[in-house]
Design a protein around this motif. Structure first.
Motif, PDB file in Angstrom:
ATOM      1  N   THR A 223       0.838  -1.194   0.000  1.00  0.00           N
ATOM      2  CA  THR A 223       0.000   0.000   0.000  1.00  0.00           C
ATOM      3  C   THR A 223       0.872   1.243   0.000  1.00  0.00           C
ATOM      4  OG1 THR A 223      -1.836   1.108   1.140  1.00  0.00           O
ATOM      5  CG2 THR A 223      -0.159   0.078   2.523  1.00  0.00           C
ATOM      6  N   THR A 224       0.235   2.408  -0.066  1.00  0.00           N
ATOM      7  CA  THR A 224       0.960   3.679  -0.066  1.00  0.00           C
ATOM      8  C   THR A 224       0.320   4.628   0.940  1.00  0.00           C
ATOM      9  OG1 THR A 224      -0.452   4.673  -1.775  1.00  0.00           O
ATOM     10  CG2 THR A 224       1.477   3.418  -2.520  1.00  0.00           C
ATOM     11  N   PHE A 225       1.033   5.700   1.225  1.00  0.00           N
ATOM     12  CA  PHE A 225       0.533   6.717   2.149  1.00  0.00           C
ATOM     13  C   PHE A 225      -0.800   7.281   1.658  1.00  0.00           C
ATOM     14  CE2 PHE A 225       0.194  11.150   3.478  1.00  0.00           C
ATOM     15  CZ  PHE A 225       0.364  11.047   4.857  1.00  0.00           C
ATOM     16  N   GLN A 226      -0.869   7.586   0.371  1.00  0.00           N
ATOM     17  CA  GLN A 226      -2.083   8.184  -0.190  1.00  0.00           C
ATOM     18  C   GLN A 226      -3.272   7.227  -0.086  1.00  0.00           C
ATOM     19  OE1 GLN A 226       0.889   8.151  -1.600  1.00  0.00           O
ATOM     20  NE2 GLN A 226       1.468  10.288  -1.986  1.00  0.00           N
ATOM     21  N   LYS A 227      -3.044   5.956  -0.405  1.00  0.00           N
ATOM     22  CA  LYS A 227      -4.121   4.968  -0.327  1.00  0.00           C
ATOM     23  C   LYS A 227      -4.660   4.840   1.097  1.00  0.00           C
ATOM     24  CE  LYS A 227      -2.979   1.832  -4.156  1.00  0.00           C
ATOM     25  NZ  LYS A 227      -2.556   0.446  -4.497  1.00  0.00           N
ATOM     26  N   GLU A 228      -3.754   4.847   2.047  1.00  0.00           N
ATOM     27  CA  GLU A 228      -4.161   4.687   3.448  1.00  0.00           C
ATOM     28  C   GLU A 228      -4.998   5.877   3.925  1.00  0.00           C
ATOM     29  OE1 GLU A 228      -3.145   1.875   5.684  1.00  0.00           O
ATOM     30  OE2 GLU A 228      -3.101   1.176   3.620  1.00  0.00           O
ATOM     31  N   ILE A 229      -4.608   7.077   3.508  1.00  0.00           N
ATOM     32  CA  ILE A 229      -5.355   8.277   3.902  1.00  0.00           C
ATOM     33  C   ILE A 229      -6.759   8.234   3.316  1.00  0.00           C
ATOM     34  CG2 ILE A 229      -5.463  10.789   3.803  1.00  0.00           C
ATOM     35  CD1 ILE A 229      -3.235   9.650   5.619  1.00  0.00           C
ATOM     36  N   VAL A 230      -6.847   7.923   2.027  1.00  0.00           N
ATOM     37  CA  VAL A 230      -8.159   7.835   1.368  1.00  0.00           C
ATOM     38  C   VAL A 230      -9.009   6.753   2.029  1.00  0.00           C
ATOM     39  CG1 VAL A 230      -9.322   7.166  -0.772  1.00  0.00           C
ATOM     40  CG2 VAL A 230      -7.399   8.759  -0.850  1.00  0.00           C
ATOM     41  N   ALA A 231      -8.396   5.626   2.340  1.00  0.00           N
ATOM     42  CA  ALA A 231      -9.122   4.526   2.976  1.00  0.00           C
ATOM     43  C   ALA A 231      -9.658   4.942   4.345  1.00  0.00           C
ATOM     44  CB  ALA A 231      -8.211   3.308   3.119  1.00  0.00           C
ATOM     45  N   GLY A 232      -8.833   5.679   5.100  1.00  0.00           N
ATOM     46  CA  GLY A 232      -9.265   6.135   6.422  1.00  0.00           C
ATOM     47  C   GLY A 232     -10.434   7.099   6.347  1.00  0.00           C
ATOM     48  N   ILE A 233     -10.391   7.989   5.365  1.00  0.00           N
ATOM     49  CA  ILE A 233     -11.502   8.935   5.170  1.00  0.00           C
ATOM     50  C   ILE A 233     -12.765   8.179   4.781  1.00  0.00           C
ATOM     51  CG2 ILE A 233     -12.338  10.881   3.787  1.00  0.00           C
ATOM     52  CD1 ILE A 233      -9.408  11.739   3.443  1.00  0.00           C
ATOM     53  N   THR A 234     -12.606   7.191   3.885  1.00  0.00           N
ATOM     54  CA  THR A 234     -13.754   6.396   3.432  1.00  0.00           C
ATOM     55  C   THR A 234     -14.395   5.657   4.594  1.00  0.00           C
ATOM     56  OG1 THR A 234     -12.714   6.099   1.259  1.00  0.00           O
ATOM     57  CG2 THR A 234     -14.498   4.587   1.841  1.00  0.00           C
ATOM     58  N   THR A 235     -13.579   5.009   5.408  1.00  0.00           N
ATOM     59  CA  THR A 235     -14.107   4.305   6.585  1.00  0.00           C
ATOM     60  C   THR A 235     -14.864   5.263   7.488  1.00  0.00           C
ATOM     61  OG1 THR A 235     -12.367   2.612   6.576  1.00  0.00           O
ATOM     62  CG2 THR A 235     -13.479   3.019   8.666  1.00  0.00           C
ATOM     63  N   PHE A 236     -14.269   6.422   7.726  1.00  0.00           N
ATOM     64  CA  PHE A 236     -14.930   7.388   8.606  1.00  0.00           C
ATOM     65  C   PHE A 236     -16.286   7.809   8.063  1.00  0.00           C
ATOM     66  CE2 PHE A 236     -15.992  11.756   9.702  1.00  0.00           C
ATOM     67  CZ  PHE A 236     -16.064  11.648  11.084  1.00  0.00           C
ATOM     68  N   LEU A 237     -16.344   8.132   6.779  1.00  0.00           N
ATOM     69  CA  LEU A 237     -17.601   8.615   6.207  1.00  0.00           C
ATOM     70  C   LEU A 237     -18.692   7.542   6.229  1.00  0.00           C
ATOM     71  CD1 LEU A 237     -16.375  10.771   3.188  1.00  0.00           C
ATOM     72  CD2 LEU A 237     -17.327  11.556   5.361  1.00  0.00           C
ATOM     73  N   THR A 238     -18.299   6.271   6.073  1.00  0.00           N
ATOM     74  CA  THR A 238     -19.311   5.216   6.083  1.00  0.00           C
ATOM     75  C   THR A 238     -19.827   4.914   7.491  1.00  0.00           C
ATOM     76  OG1 THR A 238     -17.600   3.489   6.181  1.00  0.00           O
ATOM     77  CG2 THR A 238     -18.447   4.085   4.000  1.00  0.00           C
ATOM     78  N   MET A 239     -19.069   5.299   8.521  1.00  0.00           N
ATOM     79  CA  MET A 239     -19.529   5.023   9.890  1.00  0.00           C
ATOM     80  C   MET A 239     -19.799   6.294  10.687  1.00  0.00           C
ATOM     81  SD  MET A 239     -15.915   3.625  11.522  1.00  0.00           S
ATOM     82  CE  MET A 239     -16.476   3.527  13.214  1.00  0.00           C
ATOM     83  N   ALA A 240     -19.689   7.461  10.044  1.00  0.00           N
ATOM     84  CA  ALA A 240     -19.906   8.732  10.741  1.00  0.00           C
ATOM     85  C   ALA A 240     -21.346   8.877  11.219  1.00  0.00           C
ATOM     86  CB  ALA A 240     -19.525   9.901   9.841  1.00  0.00           C
ATOM     87  N   TYR A 241     -22.240   8.064  10.659  1.00  0.00           N
ATOM     88  CA  TYR A 241     -23.636   8.115  11.099  1.00  0.00           C
ATOM     89  C   TYR A 241     -23.771   7.849  12.594  1.00  0.00           C
ATOM     90  CZ  TYR A 241     -23.478   3.013  11.103  1.00  0.00           C
ATOM     91  OH  TYR A 241     -23.139   1.709  11.360  1.00  0.00           O
ATOM     92  N   ILE A 242     -22.804   7.122  13.166  1.00  0.00           N
ATOM     93  CA  ILE A 242     -22.889   6.800  14.595  1.00  0.00           C
ATOM     94  C   ILE A 242     -22.840   8.077  15.439  1.00  0.00           C
ATOM     95  CG2 ILE A 242     -20.396   6.531  14.996  1.00  0.00           C
ATOM     96  CD1 ILE A 242     -23.267   4.375  16.463  1.00  0.00           C
TER      97      ILE A 242
END
Length: 430
Positions: A12-31
């Motif tokens: 993986t790369t730094f950029q991929k990890e950042i995007v992945a972290g943002i994606t995870t957050f947005l999908t669970m931010a409803y909590i």
């Protein structure tokens, strides 16, 4: 970052990890919106619960990042917060302070069980085909969550469950978002799932689904949490033990199922041993999060199946979790901005992730009925019972029974037998 999280080793790369972290957050931010609203019905201060939700999620997710180096995010669990509110407080008549006490003691016990590798032994005891089935079952489960969140499926259709007449509003927006996300992903556009969420949110403005309040400002000051509001006066009663055990049971197996599902999706499970790397630290993160959450004033913190959205975006290490954890901290001050994203915009991401996770079904040995039937039962129970834990329970029970009656009882490990007995006793004494 490379030294700490071993990005190249994980492909993986730094950029991929950042995007992945943002994606995870947005999908669970409803909590951040759902949990305060639900716990607020018990009499707890909604603003304080919001602070507790964001802080406990950040703490647990960052612990996961730096100790286990896994792309798994944690937050107060859905289902567990409903049990906290509707069963313990509103149903049984206990105070929310006593319910928090049960969660706090559960977390302390979890830390002990994690240190002595009891929960790790439970994961290792689940047979290989059932582990694959858990990932598939979670795929169907998370897709159903997405369809339900968007209002696409409903029980109000004259059948047990069915599609509504989709013409406008959130269901239409979700279908548009799903089409956009699928096209982006198929065309191999980087950060396709995250882009899908953002584009769908913007499209939702003219459709009236994404609501931007008048005099909108993205900033807000966090309220003080309900720190250490415990009540130990009834902890020795039978009813309290029932409450405590229920929290304990569902959290253990929700976490086990989620970790297996995320690790399978990310291809992190060791092919020789079938084990999740650093699983002890991962389980300890969950336990620490539960204790922190109870002290701050929220229900049980657990691993989130929505983490698979980040994995689908390329997340493979704890850097993904660091990103998600930091965003939870930012949400303390940017809650109006994050709460703009409607569930119809995150639903397509969940549905897409569901499609990615069912690929493990091709590796399940359906030729042996004693392996294939339990796997099938595990898969269908998760979405139909709306519970990862129930899928594991029925999968283990059917696996053990079929192995015994097919003359293959010697294949059932001692720990699996212990799980079988516990599950059966649960049905007898529930």
């Amino acid at each position: 970052m490379e030294k700490m999280f071993r990005l190249k080793e994980h492909g993986t790369t730094f950029q991929k990890e950042i995007v992945a972290g943002i994606t995870t957050f947005l999908t669970m931010a409803y909590i951040l919106a759902v949990n305060p609203g639900m716990l607020g019905k018990t009499g707890m201060n909604v603003s304080s619960v919001f602070t507790a939700t964001a802080l406990s999620s950040a703490i647990a997710t960052l612990v996961m990042a730096f100790t286990a180096n896994l792309p798994v995010a944690l937050a107060p669990g859905m289902g567990l917060n409903a049990f906290f509110t509707y069963t313990v407080v509103l149903g049984m008549g206990y105070s929310w302070q006593l319910a928090l006490t049960a969660v706090f003691l559960e977390g302390i016990l979890f830390i002990i069980l994690s240190l002595f590798k009891v929960r790790e032994a439970i994961i290792d005891a689940i047979p290989s085909n059932l582990k694959k089935a858990i990932a598939v079952g979670i795929g169907f489960f998370i897709a159903l969550i997405g369809l339900s969140d968007a209002g696409i499926v409903s029980s109000q259709t004259g059948t047990i469950i069915g599609f509504i007449n989709i013409k406008s509003g959130a269901p239409l927006l979700a279908l548009i978002g799903l089409l956009i996300t699928a096209i982006l992903y198929t065309c191999r556009v980087p950060a396709s799932i995250l882009l899908g969420i953002i584009i769908t949110t913007v499209i939702g403005i003219p459709l009236g689904v994404t609501v931007v309040p008048e005099n909108f400002t993205p900033f807000a000051s966090p309220a003080a949490p309900l720190f250490c509001r415990f009540d130990f006066t009834q902890v020795l009663t039978l009813k309290f033990f029932t409450v405590f055990f229920t929290f304990l049971f569902f959290d253990i197996f929700d976490t086990v199922g989620t970790l297996l599902g995320v690790a399978t999706q990310a291809n992190l499970i060791d092919k020789k041993t079938g084990k999740i790397p650093r699983v002890k630290q991962a389980l300890l993160s969950d336990a620490v999060g539960t204790v922190a959450g109870a002290m701050l004033g929220t229900s049980t913190v657990t691993s989130y199946v929505e983490s698979t959205a980040g994995v689908a975006s390329g997340g493979r290490t704890g850097l993904t979790s660091v990103t998600t954890g930091i965003l939870f901290l930012a949400a303390l001050f940017l809650s109006p901005l994050f709460l703009l994203v409607p569930s119809a915009a995150t639903a397509p991401a969940l549905i897409m992730v569901g499609s990615f996770m069912i690929k493990s079904v091709v590796d399940i040995d359906f030729r042996d009925p004693s392996e294939g039937i339990p796997a099938f039962i595990c898969i269908i129970v998760m979405p139909f019972a709306y519970s990862i834990a129930e899928g594991i329970v029925w999968g283990v029970i059917s696996y053990t029974v079929l192995k015994v009656f097919s003359g293959k009882g010697k294949n059932v490990t001692p720990v699996t037998w212990v799980l079988f007995v516990i599950f059966v006793l649960r049905f007898i004494f529930r």
